[in-house]
Design a protein around this motif. Structure first.
Motif, PDB file in Angstrom:
ATOM      1  N   ARG A 172      -6.346 -22.988 -25.885  1.00  0.00           N
ATOM      2  CA  ARG A 172      -7.394 -22.739 -25.314  1.00  0.00           C
ATOM      3  C   ARG A 172      -8.492 -21.741 -24.777  1.00  0.00           C
ATOM      4  NH1 ARG A 172     -10.217 -26.591 -21.829  1.00  0.00           N
ATOM      5  NH2 ARG A 172      -8.349 -27.423 -20.581  1.00  0.00           N
TER       6      ARG A 172
ATOM      7  N   PHE B  59      -0.955 -20.494 -13.650  1.00  0.00           N
ATOM      8  CA  PHE B  59      -0.136 -21.816 -13.669  1.00  0.00           C
ATOM      9  C   PHE B  59      -1.174 -23.154 -12.783  1.00  0.00           C
ATOM     10  CE2 PHE B  59       3.916 -21.869 -15.576  1.00  0.00           C
ATOM     11  CZ  PHE B  59       4.467 -20.224 -15.891  1.00  0.00           C
TER      12      PHE B  59
ATOM     13  N   GLN C 258       0.978 -19.547  -5.652  1.00  0.00           N
ATOM     14  CA  GLN C 258      -0.645 -19.503  -5.793  1.00  0.00           C
ATOM     15  C   GLN C 258      -1.267 -21.201  -5.940  1.00  0.00           C
ATOM     16  OE1 GLN C 258      -0.404 -19.659 -10.316  1.00  0.00           O
ATOM     17  NE2 GLN C 258      -1.010 -17.704 -10.606  1.00  0.00           N
TER      18      GLN C 258
ATOM     19  N   GLU D 256      -6.287 -25.011  -7.811  1.00  0.00           N
ATOM     20  CA  GLU D 256      -7.713 -25.068  -8.389  1.00  0.00           C
ATOM     21  C   GLU D 256      -7.791 -26.218  -9.430  1.00  0.00           C
ATOM     22  OE1 GLU D 256     -10.413 -26.641  -5.540  1.00  0.00           O
ATOM     23  OE2 GLU D 256      -8.405 -26.627  -5.193  1.00  0.00           O
ATOM     24  N   MET D 257      -7.694 -24.587 -10.210  1.00  0.00           N
ATOM     25  CA  MET D 257      -7.780 -24.813 -11.390  1.00  0.00           C
ATOM     26  C   MET D 257      -6.976 -26.004 -12.234  1.00  0.00           C
ATOM     27  SD  MET D 257      -9.152 -21.858 -13.366  1.00  0.00           S
ATOM     28  CE  MET D 257      -8.083 -20.210 -13.238  1.00  0.00           C
ATOM     29  N   ARG D 258      -8.080 -26.983 -13.226  1.00  0.00           N
ATOM     30  CA  ARG D 258      -7.435 -27.740 -13.449  1.00  0.00           C
ATOM     31  C   ARG D 258      -7.508 -28.031 -14.719  1.00  0.00           C
ATOM     32  NH1 ARG D 258      -6.746 -32.458  -9.707  1.00  0.00           N
ATOM     33  NH2 ARG D 258      -6.276 -31.492  -7.319  1.00  0.00           N
ATOM     34  N   ASP D 259      -6.809 -28.679 -16.078  1.00  0.00           N
ATOM     35  CA  ASP D 259      -7.951 -29.038 -17.282  1.00  0.00           C
ATOM     36  C   ASP D 259      -8.055 -29.536 -17.689  1.00  0.00           C
ATOM     37  OD1 ASP D 259      -5.006 -30.842 -18.656  1.00  0.00           O
ATOM     38  OD2 ASP D 259      -6.234 -31.649 -17.522  1.00  0.00           O
ATOM     39  N   ALA D 260      -9.179 -29.693 -18.674  1.00  0.00           N
ATOM     40  CA  ALA D 260      -9.730 -30.844 -19.600  1.00  0.00           C
ATOM     41  C   ALA D 260      -9.864 -32.081 -18.766  1.00  0.00           C
ATOM     42  CB  ALA D 260      -9.914 -30.375 -20.147  1.00  0.00           C
ATOM     43  N   TRP D 261      -9.000 -32.986 -18.664  1.00  0.00           N
ATOM     44  CA  TRP D 261      -8.613 -34.208 -18.159  1.00  0.00           C
ATOM     45  C   TRP D 261      -8.146 -34.027 -17.190  1.00  0.00           C
ATOM     46  CZ3 TRP D 261      -6.949 -31.496 -22.345  1.00  0.00           C
ATOM     47  CH2 TRP D 261      -8.052 -32.097 -23.679  1.00  0.00           C
ATOM     48  N   GLY D 262      -8.381 -33.071 -16.186  1.00  0.00           N
ATOM     49  CA  GLY D 262      -8.167 -33.083 -14.829  1.00  0.00           C
ATOM     50  C   GLY D 262      -7.182 -33.378 -14.547  1.00  0.00           C
ATOM     51  N   ARG D 263      -5.428 -33.687 -15.102  1.00  0.00           N
ATOM     52  CA  ARG D 263      -4.625 -33.706 -14.950  1.00  0.00           C
ATOM     53  C   ARG D 263      -4.167 -32.239 -13.369  1.00  0.00           C
ATOM     54  NH1 ARG D 263      -2.996 -34.138 -20.017  1.00  0.00           N
ATOM     55  NH2 ARG D 263      -4.286 -31.721 -19.939  1.00  0.00           N
ATOM     56  N   VAL D 264      -3.089 -32.321 -12.421  1.00  0.00           N
ATOM     57  CA  VAL D 264      -3.032 -31.101 -11.553  1.00  0.00           C
ATOM     58  C   VAL D 264      -1.639 -30.779 -12.222  1.00  0.00           C
ATOM     59  CG1 VAL D 264      -2.064 -30.949  -9.983  1.00  0.00           C
ATOM     60  CG2 VAL D 264      -2.789 -33.032 -10.030  1.00  0.00           C
TER      61      VAL D 264
ATOM     62  N   ARG E 274     -12.725 -27.814 -16.648  1.00  0.00           N
ATOM     63  CA  ARG E 274     -12.387 -29.346 -17.663  1.00  0.00           C
ATOM     64  C   ARG E 274     -12.770 -29.861 -19.149  1.00  0.00           C
ATOM     65  NH1 ARG E 274     -11.632 -33.067 -12.123  1.00  0.00           N
ATOM     66  NH2 ARG E 274     -11.307 -34.309 -13.687  1.00  0.00           N
TER      67      ARG E 274
ATOM     68  N   ALA F 108       4.596 -14.843 -11.492  1.00  0.00           N
ATOM     69  CA  ALA F 108       3.307 -16.252 -11.475  1.00  0.00           C
ATOM     70  C   ALA F 108       4.191 -17.608 -11.626  1.00  0.00           C
ATOM     71  CB  ALA F 108       2.078 -15.830 -12.553  1.00  0.00           C
ATOM     72  N   ARG F 109       5.098 -17.024 -12.057  1.00  0.00           N
ATOM     73  CA  ARG F 109       6.306 -18.359 -12.140  1.00  0.00           C
ATOM     74  C   ARG F 109       6.964 -18.520 -10.604  1.00  0.00           C
ATOM     75  NH1 ARG F 109      10.614 -20.533 -16.403  1.00  0.00           N
ATOM     76  NH2 ARG F 109      11.504 -18.659 -15.827  1.00  0.00           N
TER      77      ARG F 109
ATOM     78  N   PHE G  36       3.944 -19.384  -7.953  1.00  0.00           N
ATOM     79  CA  PHE G  36       3.543 -21.067  -8.419  1.00  0.00           C
ATOM     80  C   PHE G  36       4.598 -21.844  -7.864  1.00  0.00           C
ATOM     81  CE2 PHE G  36       2.174 -25.783 -10.485  1.00  0.00           C
ATOM     82  CZ  PHE G  36       1.483 -25.774 -10.513  1.00  0.00           C
ATOM     83  N   LYS G  37       5.156 -21.671  -8.226  1.00  0.00           N
ATOM     84  CA  LYS G  37       7.276 -23.029  -7.605  1.00  0.00           C
ATOM     85  C   LYS G  37       7.301 -22.531  -5.665  1.00  0.00           C
ATOM     86  CE  LYS G  37       9.179 -24.169 -11.754  1.00  0.00           C
ATOM     87  NZ  LYS G  37       9.457 -23.670 -12.588  1.00  0.00           N
TER      88      LYS G  37
END
Lengths: 151, 77, 370
Positions: free
Chosen positions: C248, C54, A140, A143-151, C305, A131-132, A135-136
């Motif tokens: 999480r 990732f 991959q 689209e999925m980002r974290d709760a704070w919207g960072r890429v 998010r 997977a790494r 991604f590199k």
């Protein structure tokens, strides 16, 4: 200090001078680290155990191994019951209880559990590495980002 | 937590012996001075026994004795 | 043998989140739990279902999803990341002179907490330091392969004409003194023995050179020597290779009945930006949803998010219209390294360490049986 196996040493005096060792030390300690006798000392079978129902006690282990091992052993259909506990928080000890069906030996069950957990680790390493790489190389989707919207 | 090491003591002995060597080469009087630093202007002050406790450059009357060079060992935790 | 439907499996691994409750948090994928179903350990099944995705990948901060693994194993990785991966940190401080206002022990403690970095090759080559035992006096001496020497020698003095400037009312320390602040960059590493060769491509130094260790004033002096050694987070937090390593579970938002118009806007405001999208209702949908064309309707855009604040559950208008939950086997890991390892190498190392734990236990068990 090694993570497990050695007893805590008393506080002692050291000198600011540092020796230069002329002995080869590339493999020597790694071998001592993997000395099976050191690990053998860390395992005990608690009294009252039989071939199909036993409690093991491991020194210098905690929830990290305890819970993961409990999960894998519970996945074995020969196992009637498996549970673990840390009898006292100030003692680095882990108790693991295994009860089996149909005269299956608890030792083979425990051995299989450890082996299965190792296999799982290998799968995780393989999947993660692939997977790494993906991604590199941008293969991959991101689209999925974290709760704070960072890429 | 702190501990004095034997090695540190050895090192200090070496330093003292080298200092004593320097002193004997100049004057023995030198060895009887004690080094202080002025509490106001921070100038180094060397005093002999019986001398008035006073900074030579600013006249301040508070002097601090310097910390010895003895090594002290601590665990960084 | 009964095989549950995909929808049923999805539902089983959904942790349900109510206003003040969470339920279905425990895994049930064990033999004998669901009558007639096979939940026996199956490596091929795991290979098929385990997935890594990732999200962020920078050297010292990465975020990824580990999907299809049990909490007990994911948690083992997290615990190993925090407490069992060895790093180099300052362990002993030999203070020769400290005339600053900071006490020796406080200074030693501060020095210990400075994250260090060095060549990967050199760090792997370094061994544990074994403290000397009382029985064997010659044992446990620090050597070039388990101990690095760092020095810190700083004396603060007046600048040329600084005293006069101070008398005139100048207060800026940069204009009055030299060496009035000690930073992590002032730590000087001294290579001993084989270290010069092993650390050729990366000397031992602080990760961040700008960490302020202490301040000095004229006449104050620091002279000390440090021993940096390998240790693990279990022993002391300074050895922990991560600033934080956490996971999480992936949040889920299910809109059970359409939320339309002003309600939809209010609904979107119950979540962080980007979680809920407002779409216009098309003419075909309008009759079905019983509303006007071009009104807005709430659609889940990116549940990842969400912070699962449960705000939407506090409003009566959304009652029975939304279900919140989390996916029990979808772990969103976030690993922030302190700089000695790269975040992703850290994760791989944690998996390897769990494997080594098992191997050692198995060897011990073998030794016990024979």
């Amino acid at each position: 200090m090694p993570p497990a196996g050695a007893e805590p040493q008393p506080q002692s005096f050291t000198t600011p001078e540092v020796q230069v060792s002329d002995q080869p030390h590339d493999t020597e300690e790694a071998d001592a680290y993997m000395d099976p006798n050191l690990d053998r000392e860390r395992i005990r079978i608690l009294p009252g155990s039989s071939e199909t129902a036993a409690s093991f006690q491991f020194d210098n282990e905690d929830h990290t191994l305890g819970n993961a091992l409990r999960y894998v052993i519970m996945k074995n259909p020969d196992v009637e019951f498996c549970g673990y506990s840390i009898p006292h928080p100030s003692e680095a000890k882990l108790n693991l209880r295994i009860q089996t069906y149909d005269n299956v030996s608890v030792y083979t069950v425990l051995e299989k559990g450890l082996k299965d957990l190792e296999d799982l680790c290998d799968v995780v390493i393989d999947k993660f590495t692939v997977a790494r790489e993906d991604f590199k190389s941008g293969g991959q989707d991101t689209e999925m980002r974290d709760a704070w919207g960072r890429v | 937590m702190s501990t004095y090491t034997t090695a540190g003591a050895q090192q200090q002995q070496q330093q003292q012996s080298s200092m004593a060597h320097d002193a004997s080469s100049s004057t023995d009087e030198r060895a009887r001075f004690v080094e202080y630093s002025c509490g106001d202007c921070d100038a180094p002050v060397s005093l002999k026994r019986g001398e008035p406790i006073r900074c030579r450059s600013c006249g301040h009357r508070v002097l601090y004795k310097k910390r010895t060079h003895r090594m002290v060992q601590f665990e960084a935790r | 043998m009964r095989v549950p439907s995909q929808a049923e499996l999805q539902e089983r691994k959904r942790v349900q989140i109510g206003i003040e409750t969470t339920s279905n948090a425990q895994s049930t994928d064990f033999p004998g739990h669901w009558p007639g179903e096979n939940h026996e350990w199956n490596l091929d099944y795991i290979k098929e279902n385990l997935n890594v995705k990732f999200h962020t990948s920078t050297p010292f901060d990465s975020e990824f999803s580990l999907i299809g693994i049990d909490t007990s194993v994911a948690n083992a990785f997290r615990r190993i990341l925090l407490a069992e991966i060895p790093t180099l940190a300052i362990e002993t401080v030999f203070i020769y002179q400290n005339t600053s206002v900071m006490q020796d022990e406080v200074l030693a403690h501060r020095l210990g907490l400075i994250p260090l970095q060095a060549s990967r090759r050199g760090l792997n080559w370094m061994k544990w330091y074994q403290k000397p035992t009382e029985e064997d006096e010659g044992s446990g001496a620090p050597s070039d392969y388990n101990c690095a020497i760092l020095r810190l020698n700083v004396k603060c003095e007046w600048q040329e004409g600084g005293l006069q400037r101070a008398a005139r009312g100048e207060t800026d320390p940069d204009k009055l003194y030299v060496n009035h602040s000690i930073y992590a960059r002032d730590l000087q590493w001294q290579a001993i023995g084989k270290q010069a060769e092993m650390f050729a491509d990366g000397p031992i130094q602080a990760v961040n050179p700008d960490i302020l260790i202490m301040k000095l004033r004229p006449g104050q002096e620091i002279e000390l020597l440090m021993h940096a050694m390998k240790g693990i987070g279990q022993d002391h937090a300074k050895f922990s290779p991560v600033a934080t390593a956490s996971y999480r579970l992936l949040p889920t938002i299910d809109i059970m009945k359409p939320i339309i118009g002003a309600d939809a806007k209010k609904f979107a405001r119950c979540f962080p930006k980007g979680v809920i999208r407002l779409d216009s209702v098309t003419s075909e949908e309008a009759s079905e949803l019983d509303c006007k064309e071009n009104e807005v309707k709430a659609v889940v855009a990116n549940p990842m998010r969400d912070t699962v604040s449960r705000e939407c559950l506090r409003h009566a208008e959304f009652k029975d219209k939304v279900k919140l939950g989390r996916v029990r086997d979808h772990f969103i890991f976030r690993i922030e390294s302190t700089g000695q390892w790269e975040s992703e190498d850290l994760f791989l190392e944690s998996v390897k360490l769990l494997k080594v734990k098992c191997q050692r236990m198995r060897r011990g068990l073998d030794a016990m049986m024979n």
